[in-house]
Design an enzyme around this catalytic site. Structure first.
Site, short mmCIF file in Angstrom:
data_model
loop_
_atom_site.label_atom_id
_atom_site.label_comp_id
_atom_site.label_asym_id
_atom_site.label_seq_id
_atom_site.Cartn_x
_atom_site.Cartn_y
_atom_site.Cartn_z
N GLU A 1 0.88 -1.47 0.02
CA GLU A 1 -0.03 0.14 0.03
C GLU A 1 0.87 1.30 -0.04
OE1 GLU A 1 -2.76 0.54 3.17
OE2 GLU A 1 -3.57 -1.58 3.11
N GLU B 1 -13.53 5.40 -0.36
CA GLU B 1 -14.64 4.58 0.27
C GLU B 1 -15.31 5.28 1.63
OE1 GLU B 1 -12.69 0.38 1.15
OE2 GLU B 1 -11.02 1.77 0.45
N LYS C 1 -15.40 4.25 5.60
CA LYS C 1 -14.05 3.90 6.47
C LYS C 1 -14.23 4.82 7.74
CE LYS C 1 -10.36 2.53 4.98
NZ LYS C 1 -9.05 2.41 4.62
N GLU D 1 -9.05 8.99 5.41
CA GLU D 1 -9.38 7.57 5.38
C GLU D 1 -10.30 7.41 4.31
OE1 GLU D 1 -7.80 4.72 6.67
OE2 GLU D 1 -6.30 6.34 7.27
#
Length: 383
Positions: A267, A321, A324, A330
């Protein structure tokens, strides 16, 4: 060469309309993290088309979602699938590990190319010492199951670590693991060496900049032109933080007696939006980070410490997203919004097919021609 394609693909009452717009091919060999902690994401079949329009052939999941794995059947996309931390205790049981592999992995092989299983994610970032003790045993048990089923040549086993497993990260040549993790990581490294699987790290220069924006040069973390830093021990010059972080991990591994394990970045990314205290989380910075990173990957660069080993990277993440937890950043690491619109321009363009709802009569009228077009479409994609 660009593909120009017009087709209407019908399934039940929903048709996917594929326009004749040209698609810009990425073709950089970069991997992408496909997270799904959201309630507004496109279907896996549409995502499959998007990724292939970008010529991305490596995807990392955080689970073994059968809907995704089926949607990518016969697409020549390599998958890393994940076993969440909540499964670790069960995976120390050979019977439970075998049942999981039989149910979640084997049915998708070989039509979906599953190449690796990450057993746990950032386990040492938790304060659960019992979980720490489960990690290696779970990795070993899953691997032994793959061996027993004759799948170990296709699928390897690893786990992904947060960069805070390091106690020293600068200079890179002095990289060292935290003392409290020594016994765990030494055993895990021996396992990696034994089965020849990579050591995965989640590395985010963004965090270093956010925490100390007055000390960490922005150009240095964004791969922009800068004077760089010199490792006083090796005299190697680093013009970006990510490469320094990777080499610090290599040094820590070497300090434990291993030079036979490859470090890969499972990542890395940069948020396009954050809370007020999240300095640097902007679309401009995110665009620069990922665009410059893709250029490095395209050039097959190695780090200063491993110049002959092209750095292997999975960018985080494909979509924003919205569910999250945590700070705003995030939820804003995606290259794309869920509707397929790029969050920022990084010089590449993919295509997410639109959904068009039709009446039953329309569906019936189009069924024969749609079937033929599906065959043509599948042929062109596989060609």
């Amino acid at each position: 060469m660009f593909l120009f394609l017009s087709a209407i693909l019908c399934d039940s009452l929903v048709c996917i309309l594929v326009s004749d717009s040209p698609v810009q091919i990425l073709g950089l060999g970069v991997g992408i993290n496909y997270g799904q902690i959201a309630n507004n994401l496109p279907s896996p079949s549409r995502v499959s088309y998007l990724l292939r329009s970008l010529n991305i052939s490596r995807v990392k999941l955080y689970d073994a979602d059968p809907n995704v794995l089926v949607a990518f059947s016969n697409t020549n996309v390599d998958f890393i699938i994940g076993l969440g931390n909540e499964y670790l205790q069960n995976m120390t049981d050979p019977i439970k590990a075998q049942n999981w592999v039989l149910q979640r992995v084997q049915p998708h092989l070989p039509q979906t190319r599953i190449t690796s299983i990450t057993v746990g994610n950032e386990v040492f970032k938790t304060n659960d010492h019992q979980l720490w003790s489960y990690l290696l045993l779970a990795m070993q048990t899953v691997y032994n199951t793959l061996v027993d089923l004759g799948l170990d040549k296709q699928v390897t086993v690893t786990t992904a670590h947060s960069l805070d497993i390091l106690s020293v990260s600068y200079p890179p040549s002095a990289g060292a693991f935290r003392q409290d993790l020594g016994e765990y990581l030494h055993a895990i490294l021996n396992f990696h060496a034994q089965i020849k699987s990579p050591f995965l790290i989640n590395a985010y220069p963004y965090f270093a900049y956010k925490d100390k924006p007055n000390e960490v040069p922005l150009d240095y973390v964004l791969f922009q032109p800068n004077q760089g830093t010199v490792d006083p021990i090796t005299n190697l010059i680093y013009d970006n933080m990510l490469y320094a972080q990777v080499d610090a991990v290599y040094s820590a591994i070497k300090a434990m007696g291993h030079t036979d394990i490859e470090v890969r970045v499972s990542e890395t990314g940069w948020p396009s939006k954050g809370d007020e205290n999240e300095v640097g989380a902007t679309p401009e910075n995110a665009g620069l980070y990922n665009e410059n990173l893709l250029k490095r990957i395209e050039e097959k660069q190695g780090t200063p410490g491993k110049p002959n080993v092209p750095i292997d990277i999975y960018v985080f993440a494909l979509f924003n997203e919205n569910l999250k937890p945590g700070p705003a950043s995030e939820r804003n690491y995606g290259l794309y919004y869920p509707d397929g619109t790029p969050v920022y321009n990084i010089g590449v363009q993919g295509y997410l097919p639109e959904l068009v709802y039709s009446s039953p009569g329309t569906k019936n009228a189009l069924s024969v021609s749609s079937a033929l077009l599906i065959l043509v479409f599948a042929y062109l994609i596989s060609a």
